[in-house]
Design a protein around this motif. Sequence first.
Motif, PDB file in Angstrom:
ATOM      1  N   SER A  56       0.830  -1.204   0.000  1.00 44.12           N
ATOM      2  CA  SER A  56       0.000   0.000   0.000  1.00 44.12           C
ATOM      3  C   SER A  56       0.869   1.261   0.000  1.00 44.12           C
ATOM      4  CB  SER A  56      -0.909  -0.015   1.226  1.00 44.12           C
ATOM      5  OG  SER A  56      -1.618   1.181   1.332  1.00 44.12           O
ATOM      6  N   ILE A  57       1.894   1.277   0.823  1.00 43.84           N
ATOM      7  CA  ILE A  57       2.797   2.430   0.884  1.00 43.84           C
ATOM      8  C   ILE A  57       3.530   2.567  -0.448  1.00 43.84           C
ATOM      9  CG2 ILE A  57       4.864   3.376   1.998  1.00 43.84           C
ATOM     10  CD1 ILE A  57       3.847   1.872   4.584  1.00 43.84           C
ATOM     11  N   ASN A  58       3.963   1.450  -1.001  1.00 45.07           N
ATOM     12  CA  ASN A  58       4.645   1.447  -2.299  1.00 45.07           C
ATOM     13  C   ASN A  58       3.738   2.042  -3.384  1.00 45.07           C
ATOM     14  OD1 ASN A  58       6.787   0.927  -4.010  1.00 45.07           O
ATOM     15  ND2 ASN A  58       6.108  -1.139  -4.462  1.00 45.07           N
ATOM     16  N   HIS A  59       2.473   1.666  -3.370  1.00 43.51           N
ATOM     17  CA  HIS A  59       1.508   2.200  -4.335  1.00 43.51           C
ATOM     18  C   HIS A  59       1.351   3.710  -4.154  1.00 43.51           C
ATOM     19  CE1 HIS A  59      -1.952   2.357  -6.968  1.00 43.51           C
ATOM     20  NE2 HIS A  59      -2.634   2.967  -6.014  1.00 43.51           N
ATOM     21  N   GLN A  60       1.265   4.156  -2.906  1.00 44.51           N
ATOM     22  CA  GLN A  60       1.124   5.590  -2.632  1.00 44.51           C
ATOM     23  C   GLN A  60       2.356   6.357  -3.104  1.00 44.51           C
ATOM     24  OE1 GLN A  60      -1.600   7.221  -1.626  1.00 44.51           O
ATOM     25  NE2 GLN A  60      -0.463   9.089  -1.995  1.00 44.51           N
ATOM     26  N   MET A  61       3.539   5.766  -2.925  1.00 44.24           N
ATOM     27  CA  MET A  61       4.768   6.417  -3.390  1.00 44.24           C
ATOM     28  C   MET A  61       4.747   6.560  -4.914  1.00 44.24           C
ATOM     29  SD  MET A  61       7.935   5.017  -1.062  1.00 44.24           S
ATOM     30  CE  MET A  61       7.902   3.417  -1.820  1.00 44.24           C
ATOM     31  N   TYR A  62       4.286   5.533  -5.584  1.00 39.39           N
ATOM     32  CA  TYR A  62       4.210   5.566  -7.047  1.00 39.39           C
ATOM     33  C   TYR A  62       3.272   6.693  -7.495  1.00 39.39           C
ATOM     34  CZ  TYR A  62       3.095   4.165 -11.804  1.00 39.39           C
ATOM     35  OH  TYR A  62       2.882   4.166 -13.156  1.00 39.39           O
ATOM     36  N   ILE A  63       2.106   6.771  -6.878  1.00 40.50           N
ATOM     37  CA  ILE A  63       1.143   7.818  -7.216  1.00 40.50           C
ATOM     38  C   ILE A  63       1.744   9.195  -6.929  1.00 40.50           C
ATOM     39  CG2 ILE A  63      -1.074   8.849  -6.541  1.00 40.50           C
ATOM     40  CD1 ILE A  63      -2.072   5.941  -6.142  1.00 40.50           C
ATOM     41  N   ASP A  64       2.409   9.330  -5.796  1.00 41.49           N
ATOM     42  CA  ASP A  64       3.051  10.590  -5.420  1.00 41.49           C
ATOM     43  C   ASP A  64       4.104  10.975  -6.460  1.00 41.49           C
ATOM     44  OD1 ASP A  64       3.829  12.838  -3.968  1.00 41.49           O
ATOM     45  OD2 ASP A  64       5.000  11.699  -2.513  1.00 41.49           O
ATOM     46  N   PHE A  65       4.924  10.023  -6.872  1.00 37.76           N
ATOM     47  CA  PHE A  65       5.957  10.272  -7.869  1.00 37.76           C
ATOM     48  C   PHE A  65       5.339  10.750  -9.182  1.00 37.76           C
ATOM     49  CE2 PHE A  65       8.604   8.598 -11.382  1.00 37.76           C
ATOM     50  CZ  PHE A  65       9.753   9.343 -11.154  1.00 37.76           C
ATOM     51  N   ILE A  66       4.301  10.070  -9.645  1.00 37.63           N
ATOM     52  CA  ILE A  66       3.620  10.447 -10.892  1.00 37.63           C
ATOM     53  C   ILE A  66       3.039  11.855 -10.762  1.00 37.63           C
ATOM     54  CG2 ILE A  66       1.665   9.921 -12.415  1.00 37.63           C
ATOM     55  CD1 ILE A  66       4.083   8.005 -12.684  1.00 37.63           C
ATOM     56  N   ASN A  67       2.420  12.145  -9.634  1.00 39.61           N
ATOM     57  CA  ASN A  67       1.847  13.482  -9.419  1.00 39.61           C
ATOM     58  C   ASN A  67       2.917  14.563  -9.419  1.00 39.61           C
ATOM     59  OD1 ASN A  67      -0.808  12.624  -9.268  1.00 39.61           O
ATOM     60  ND2 ASN A  67      -0.740  12.339  -7.055  1.00 39.61           N
ATOM     61  N   ARG A  68       4.069  14.283  -8.836  1.00 38.44           N
ATOM     62  CA  ARG A  68       5.151  15.264  -8.811  1.00 38.44           C
ATOM     63  C   ARG A  68       5.691  15.522 -10.212  1.00 38.44           C
ATOM     64  NH1 ARG A  68       7.287  16.275  -3.589  1.00 38.44           N
ATOM     65  NH2 ARG A  68       6.133  15.096  -2.055  1.00 38.44           N
TER      66      ARG A  68
ATOM     67  N   HIS B 204       4.018  15.106 -13.019  1.00 39.01           N
ATOM     68  CA  HIS B 204       2.942  15.822 -13.718  1.00 39.01           C
ATOM     69  C   HIS B 204       2.929  17.302 -13.319  1.00 39.01           C
ATOM     70  CE1 HIS B 204      -0.923  16.647 -15.545  1.00 39.01           C
ATOM     71  NE2 HIS B 204      -1.338  17.136 -14.391  1.00 39.01           N
ATOM     72  N   LYS B 205       3.113  17.558 -12.041  1.00 41.09           N
ATOM     73  CA  LYS B 205       3.106  18.941 -11.549  1.00 41.09           C
ATOM     74  C   LYS B 205       4.228  19.750 -12.198  1.00 41.09           C
ATOM     75  CE  LYS B 205       3.728  21.507  -7.275  1.00 41.09           C
ATOM     76  NZ  LYS B 205       3.980  21.394  -5.850  1.00 41.09           N
ATOM     77  N   ILE B 206       5.399  19.157 -12.273  1.00 42.84           N
ATOM     78  CA  ILE B 206       6.536  19.857 -12.883  1.00 42.84           C
ATOM     79  C   ILE B 206       6.243  20.182 -14.342  1.00 42.84           C
ATOM     80  CG2 ILE B 206       8.933  19.570 -13.649  1.00 42.84           C
ATOM     81  CD1 ILE B 206       9.364  17.998 -10.987  1.00 42.84           C
ATOM     82  N   LYS B 207       5.645  19.240 -15.047  1.00 44.29           N
ATOM     83  CA  LYS B 207       5.369  19.445 -16.468  1.00 44.29           C
ATOM     84  C   LYS B 207       4.251  20.448 -16.712  1.00 44.29           C
ATOM     85  CE  LYS B 207       7.089  15.026 -18.005  1.00 44.29           C
ATOM     86  NZ  LYS B 207       7.778  15.019 -19.252  1.00 44.29           N
ATOM     87  N   THR B 208       3.325  20.585 -15.782  1.00 46.05           N
ATOM     88  CA  THR B 208       2.188  21.482 -15.993  1.00 46.05           C
ATOM     89  C   THR B 208       2.394  22.879 -15.424  1.00 46.05           C
ATOM     90  OG1 THR B 208       1.091  20.661 -14.004  1.00 46.05           O
ATOM     91  CG2 THR B 208       0.498  19.617 -16.108  1.00 46.05           C
ATOM     92  N   LEU B 209       3.498  23.114 -14.738  1.00 45.47           N
ATOM     93  CA  LEU B 209       3.741  24.424 -14.142  1.00 45.47           C
ATOM     94  C   LEU B 209       4.505  25.359 -15.080  1.00 45.47           C
ATOM     95  CD1 LEU B 209       4.633  23.618 -10.420  1.00 45.47           C
ATOM     96  CD2 LEU B 209       2.551  24.648 -11.312  1.00 45.47           C
TER      97      LEU B 209
END
Length: 164
Positions: A35-47, A49-54
């Motif tokens: 579960s923590i591993n999955h959350q880290m993956y989602i967090d990484f993808i969001n980060r 994405h954030k860099i690319k959209t800013l």
Amino acid sequence: LSQTLSFVNTYFEPTVQNMYSQSLESAKDITEIVSINHQMYIDFINRVHKIKTLTNVTPPIRNCMEYIDLHITDKIDISQLATSMGYSTYYLSRKFKSETGQSINDYIKQKKMQLAKHLLTASSMSVQDITAHLNYCSNSYFSDLFHKETGLSPSDYREKHKKL
């Protein structure tokens, strides 16, 4: 577990690394680690994405956002942040809002609530420990903010969204 910790150390900032490392080390079983591993993956993808959209955010405001993200568990003084950016508090606040669409305080609150939700669902930290970790002055203040954000108390949110 060691591969996951290696991933954390490679792709996340020190504050985020500490949070994920502590969560992994306190995990009670493999399901919690997954579960923590999955959350880290989602967090990484969001980060990423954030860099690319800013692209419409200037480097000083992006630096301000990154500072807040890295120090979200610290007490963040906006006037010190403005001084470190070479701006007055008023100018930084206006520039931040015009470029991001939200105030600095709202951005900080949003980031703290995201982390609180994660800690409630992916860790066994008590609500009191989460309150202290996020640097809120009291459990009741944190609970009131959390309830306004989610419509649930922190304990009810944990119960409803607890990762298996």
